[in-house]
Write a protein that holds these residues in place. Structure first.
Motif, PDB file in Angstrom:
ATOM      1  N   UNK A 147       0.826  -1.211   0.000  1.00  0.00           N
ATOM      2  CA  UNK A 147       0.000   0.000   0.000  1.00  0.00           C
ATOM      3  C   UNK A 147       0.862   1.263   0.000  1.00  0.00           C
ATOM      4  N   UNK A 148       2.035   1.174   0.628  1.00  0.00           N
ATOM      5  CA  UNK A 148       2.913   2.347   0.725  1.00  0.00           C
ATOM      6  C   UNK A 148       3.445   2.787  -0.635  1.00  0.00           C
ATOM      7  N   UNK A 149       3.377   1.938  -1.626  1.00  0.00           N
ATOM      8  CA  UNK A 149       3.909   2.284  -2.946  1.00  0.00           C
ATOM      9  C   UNK A 149       2.883   2.980  -3.848  1.00  0.00           C
ATOM     10  N   UNK A 150       1.677   3.192  -3.344  1.00  0.00           N
ATOM     11  CA  UNK A 150       0.668   3.912  -4.123  1.00  0.00           C
ATOM     12  C   UNK A 150       1.076   5.384  -4.220  1.00  0.00           C
ATOM     13  N   UNK A 151       1.016   5.937  -5.407  1.00  0.00           N
ATOM     14  CA  UNK A 151       1.347   7.350  -5.625  1.00  0.00           C
ATOM     15  C   UNK A 151       0.067   8.179  -5.583  1.00  0.00           C
ATOM     16  N   UNK A 152      -0.008   9.146  -4.667  1.00  0.00           N
ATOM     17  CA  UNK A 152      -1.223   9.942  -4.479  1.00  0.00           C
ATOM     18  C   UNK A 152      -1.004  11.403  -4.841  1.00  0.00           C
ATOM     19  N   UNK A 153      -2.015  11.990  -5.472  1.00  0.00           N
ATOM     20  CA  UNK A 153      -1.999  13.416  -5.813  1.00  0.00           C
ATOM     21  C   UNK A 153      -3.296  14.030  -5.304  1.00  0.00           C
ATOM     22  N   UNK A 154      -3.202  15.195  -4.656  1.00  0.00           N
ATOM     23  CA  UNK A 154      -4.383  15.933  -4.197  1.00  0.00           C
ATOM     24  C   UNK A 154      -4.295  17.344  -4.766  1.00  0.00           C
ATOM     25  N   UNK A 155      -5.234  17.681  -5.629  1.00  0.00           N
ATOM     26  CA  UNK A 155      -5.162  18.995  -6.266  1.00  0.00           C
ATOM     27  C   UNK A 155      -6.528  19.432  -6.778  1.00  0.00           C
ATOM     28  N   UNK A 156      -6.808  20.701  -6.612  1.00  0.00           N
ATOM     29  CA  UNK A 156      -7.970  21.341  -7.220  1.00  0.00           C
ATOM     30  C   UNK A 156      -9.264  20.572  -7.077  1.00  0.00           C
ATOM     31  N   UNK A 157     -10.027  20.544  -8.171  1.00  0.00           N
ATOM     32  CA  UNK A 157     -11.341  19.921  -8.143  1.00  0.00           C
ATOM     33  C   UNK A 157     -11.393  18.580  -8.827  1.00  0.00           C
ATOM     34  N   UNK A 158     -10.284  17.830  -8.820  1.00  0.00           N
ATOM     35  CA  UNK A 158     -10.284  16.499  -9.423  1.00  0.00           C
ATOM     36  C   UNK A 158     -11.325  15.637  -8.726  1.00  0.00           C
ATOM     37  N   UNK A 159     -12.199  15.009  -9.480  1.00  0.00           N
ATOM     38  CA  UNK A 159     -13.212  14.139  -8.880  1.00  0.00           C
ATOM     39  C   UNK A 159     -12.565  12.836  -8.434  1.00  0.00           C
TER      40      UNK A 159
END
Length: 252
Positions: free
Chosen positions: A180-192
């Motif tokens: 699970x630690x290898x998942x790449x996550x991005x949090x930005x703007x209004x991405x659904x």
């Protein structure tokens, strides 16, 4: 099929909009923790022409047992929170009301409760109830089965306010036996919501991508699941149980 809905945030409203426009279903009520919007008519609130009752009730005014007695439903759809199942689970199971939960994360306690409720009624749970992302999950598993040695990366992108790693990405990682630690996550703007699985072969790559353009995609997923569990016996179901027959190469 009469439906009750928990969770009336952005996604819940989008799901309600889809249900209101489907002639197979009737949205009987929306149940909220707080009295905000209580008594409002959901079709009117969302600006949709519909003859569904769709009235908003709150836990501060009426308990779930009383609500189910006064306004019975065949199915409860949960887009609320991890603890929402405690609000309606026992009452629904006792009456044989089917449950569809699209809550992203459950602790072990809630997972055990789902199993207990499934002894009495149909319980379906999927961290992501969109049809497309579950197709992606199936396709990814099949590709890894063909080439178990392939390099795999999982990327997930969501709106800035989303907390924690995507439950869908975690499910993908488990299915593909990745940490699970290898998942790449991005949090930005209004991405659904966007999920991508990259398969790195020698001299080529394969990318499986699912992107939710609108939250109505969750409503379409709910409709698909509801149509496929209406005649099922009591038990705990996941998306794989519903999709597997569609992946058969045999002709009917």
């Amino acid at each position: 099929m009469k439906i009750g809905l928990l969770g009336f945030g952005k996604t819940g409203k989008a799901v309600a909009a889809v249900i209101l426009q489907n002639k197979e279903f009737s949205l009987e009520w929306v149940y909220r923790r707080t009295p905000h919007l209580e008594g409002r008519n959901v079709p009117e609130f969302l600006g949709i022409e519909s003859d569904h009752p769709g009235r908003v009730y709150s836990a501060e005014t009426i308990g779930m047992s009383a609500l189910l007695a006064q306004h019975p439903v065949d199915l409860i759809i949960d887009f609320s929170s991890e603890t929402g199942i405690y609000t309606y689970g026992e009452a629904a199971a006792e009456l044989g009301v089917k449950i569809i939960s699209a809550v992203s994360h459950y602790s072990e306690n809630e997972k055990e409760l789902l199993k207990k409720l499934a002894e009495k009624t149909v319980v379906f749970w999927s961290p992501n109830i969109t049809l497309g992302v579950n197709y992606l999950l199936f396709a990814a598993q099949f590709l890894k089965k063909i080439a178990p040695w392939v390099d795999i990366e999982i990327n997930e992108e969501h709106f800035k306010e989303k907390v924690g790693t995507s439950g869908t990405a975690v499910k993908l990682a488990k299915a593909l036996e990745l940490p699970e630690e290898e998942i790449n996550s991005v949090r930005a703007g209004g991405i659904v919501g966007k999920h991508e699985v990259i398969f790195g072969f020698p001299f080529q790559t394969v990318r499986l991508i699912h992107e939710s353009i609108s939250r109505e995609a969750f409503g379409n997923g709910v409709v698909f699941v509801a149509q496929n569990i209406k005649d099922r016996a009591a038990g705990l179901y996941k998306f794989e149980d519903i999709l597997l027959p569609y992946f058969s190469t045999e002709q009917n």
